[in-house]
Each structure stands twice: as C-alpha cells, then as structure tokens.
Write a protein that holds these residues in place. Sequence first.
Motif, PDB file in Angstrom:
ATOM      1  N   GLY A  64       0.811  -1.214   0.000  1.00 27.75           N
ATOM      2  CA  GLY A  64       0.000   0.000   0.000  1.00 27.75           C
ATOM      3  C   GLY A  64       0.842   1.260   0.000  1.00 27.75           C
ATOM      4  O   GLY A  64       0.575   2.203  -0.753  1.00 27.75           O
ATOM      5  N   LYS A  68       1.180   4.014  -3.082  1.00 28.43           N
ATOM      6  CA  LYS A  68       0.863   5.423  -2.813  1.00 28.43           C
ATOM      7  C   LYS A  68       2.025   6.323  -3.213  1.00 28.43           C
ATOM      8  O   LYS A  68       1.831   7.385  -3.838  1.00 28.43           O
ATOM      9  CB  LYS A  68       0.539   5.599  -1.332  1.00 28.43           C
ATOM     10  N   TRP A  72       0.278   5.762  -8.411  1.00 27.60           N
ATOM     11  CA  TRP A  72      -0.522   5.082  -9.424  1.00 27.60           C
ATOM     12  C   TRP A  72      -1.999   5.449  -9.308  1.00 27.60           C
ATOM     13  O   TRP A  72      -2.526   5.663  -8.208  1.00 27.60           O
ATOM     14  CB  TRP A  72      -0.404   3.575  -9.275  1.00 27.60           C
ATOM     15  N   LYS A  73      -2.663   5.492 -10.451  1.00 25.39           N
ATOM     16  CA  LYS A  73      -4.109   5.684 -10.482  1.00 25.39           C
ATOM     17  C   LYS A  73      -4.761   4.374 -10.060  1.00 25.39           C
ATOM     18  O   LYS A  73      -4.500   3.323 -10.650  1.00 25.39           O
ATOM     19  CB  LYS A  73      -4.551   6.072 -11.892  1.00 25.39           C
ATOM     20  N   ARG A  74      -5.596   4.427  -9.034  1.00 24.65           N
ATOM     21  CA  ARG A  74      -6.148   3.195  -8.453  1.00 24.65           C
ATOM     22  C   ARG A  74      -6.916   2.364  -9.472  1.00 24.65           C
ATOM     23  O   ARG A  74      -6.845   1.128  -9.456  1.00 24.65           O
ATOM     24  CB  ARG A  74      -7.050   3.543  -7.258  1.00 24.65           C
ATOM     25  N   SER A  75      -7.640   2.999 -10.375  1.00 27.93           N
ATOM     26  CA  SER A  75      -8.450   2.245 -11.322  1.00 27.93           C
ATOM     27  C   SER A  75      -7.616   1.535 -12.389  1.00 27.93           C
ATOM     28  O   SER A  75      -8.130   0.681 -13.121  1.00 27.93           O
ATOM     29  CB  SER A  75      -9.467   3.164 -12.012  1.00 27.93           C
ATOM     30  N   MET A 113      -6.290   1.639   1.320  1.00 27.97           N
ATOM     31  CA  MET A 113      -7.163   1.677   0.152  1.00 27.97           C
ATOM     32  C   MET A 113      -8.620   1.586   0.589  1.00 27.97           C
ATOM     33  O   MET A 113      -8.923   1.067   1.660  1.00 27.97           O
ATOM     34  CB  MET A 113      -6.843   0.507  -0.805  1.00 27.97           C
TER      35      MET A 113
END
Length: 328
Positions: A64, A68, A72-75, A113
């Motif tokens: 995690g 962070k 990175w873009k989570r999607s 997250m």
Amino acid sequence: MEYRHLGRTGLKVSALSYGAWVSFGNQLDVKDAKLLLHRCREAGVNFFDNAEVYANGRAEEIMGAAIKELGWKRSDIVISTKLFWGGQGPNDKGLSRKHIIEGIKASLKRLDMEYVDLLYCHRPDASTPIEETVRAMNWVIDQGWAFYWGTSEWSAQQITQAWEIANRLDLIGPAMEQPEYNLLARDKVEVEYAPLYKNYGLGLTTWSPLASGVLSGKYSEGVIPEGSRFALENYKSLANRSLVDDILSKVEKLKPIAAELNVPMSQLAIAWCAKNPNVSSVITGATKEYQVVENMKAIEILPKLTPDVLKRIDSVVHNKPKQPDQYR
C-alpha cells in the motif's frame, strides 16, 4: 503484456502478475518494493496479489505504501488480498462472518485503500458453514470493499457447494480460485477443476509457477544459494521436501528444452503455466529487479510452446494427469 478475463467476469487481468508472498516484509522494504512494482508496471502488469497473513500484515502495509508513493491511479490496477489467518485469537482466523468483515477492514487499513478488487478465502474453513461465508463475502461486496470474491486451495466439491448456495440465495458465487499450479503440481487445475470452468466460469490466478524456485534451475545438485527463499529459516522444511533427487533430475532434463528455445528455465516454467487457457493470470514472485524483468519476458515465448514442445515437456516431467472420459 496479454490481458485476460478473470474467468467469466468482465474484469481483465494481466496474464502475468506479481505476488507479495515471502518477499514483502521478509526480504523487501518499501523502497525495494517500489522498484519491483515499477518494473512490473513497465512490463504491463496490472494485477498484484497479497494476503493478511503475509509477514503478519506487513506485506499489505508495504504494498500500500509503495503504490501510494508511486502515485498510481487506483483504477489502473487490480489488487487482491486473502483472508483466513488474521491473528492468534479464536475469532482472528477462519471464514466466519466476524473474521471476514473485521479482516477485510483491517486489510484495507493496512493497504491504505478504500477497496480491493479481489478478495479470496485463503483456505476452506471446516468449522464455518459455507453458507455463512457466502453471505459474508456478498455483504463485503455490497459495501464496496471488494468487487469479486473467490477461493484459494478449495476442493472442487467445496466450490460447487458455494455456487449452489449462491444460486439458491440469488447471491454472487466465487468468480476465481487461486491454486498452486506448475510443472510439478497439475492434478487440481487440469482434472479436479475441469467441470468448474464450464459450469461456473471459474477463473484461475495460479501461484508458485516455479515451485518455490525449484523450476528456475538455481537449486541444481541441491545447493541453496545465499539470499534465496530456501535459505530463509521459515522455509527450510519446504526445501527438504522439494530438493529431492527425483525432482532435481526432472529439472535437469528440462534444461536442454529451454536451451533449444533460447530461454531461461524460469521463463519456460512460467510460460508453460500461462499456456493453459483456463489460467487467467500466473502470479510470479521476485526479490530482485532482474528477476522481474526476466520473468515478465515469459509472455513473449508462449508462441514457442507448440504441441510438439509441450509433448516433450510432458515426457520429461512424466506427470500429465489422466483425464476422465467425460472431461475429454
């Protein structure tokens, strides 16, 4: 990189993925993890696997924090974790509704997250009714804490029972299973689960493609290199079970096939797993940057695994499971 649907779902995962087992928290810190995860993304990997038990939760914290810091873009990524061994208390393990709900909340806190994409039941729990587990996993999905749920090392009978309960209650059944699968462990994936792919659209995210490194060829003659997994105190018993003459002999006989294809043994073993059309993603592990780079090149040699080459491999490992007539 090749992207495949996770079984019958609409989710696409990279055919090769990366898992935090053993490495994160035991061998690697956040700085090291960032480098390896970055190399994975460069290769097109979008799926990263974890579990509450890995390094007693530290693996989730490291993953995690690394993600962070990488920004990175989570999607853009698919994150999984697994629940079963959450602690020492009587309710800190298993698949009760209590542990599933408390366990996922604790995992999300460690990962920092809002949700995981995939949530697995890390092992079957004989002490909890499967209906309780199915209902609890669906409740987690309803809360938006996970998008899909699945199993790991469950029997075909247990997965079938979970699906029958889900269908009866108009709930979501397990979309995926995470079994061990490699050239030395084949029966469950190739025979036991065979009816499940058609009946339930079961997807597979398989682990240990190198059989804990044995199929990389680095343990030739039973020598354990410094810094390798089998050199860790916690894995010496596994080394004693794995580094036996019969297994090492098979690895040595596979080396000429890899040499003819002009690929390392590790790539041959990983690509062999990915060649199975029922495998959605092969979870790889690595502790060094060059290992990630080398492992991910396995996707490029899939076309080299022709029927003739696969037949030669089978003649060496000599463990191709016999398919029951109704599965052929």
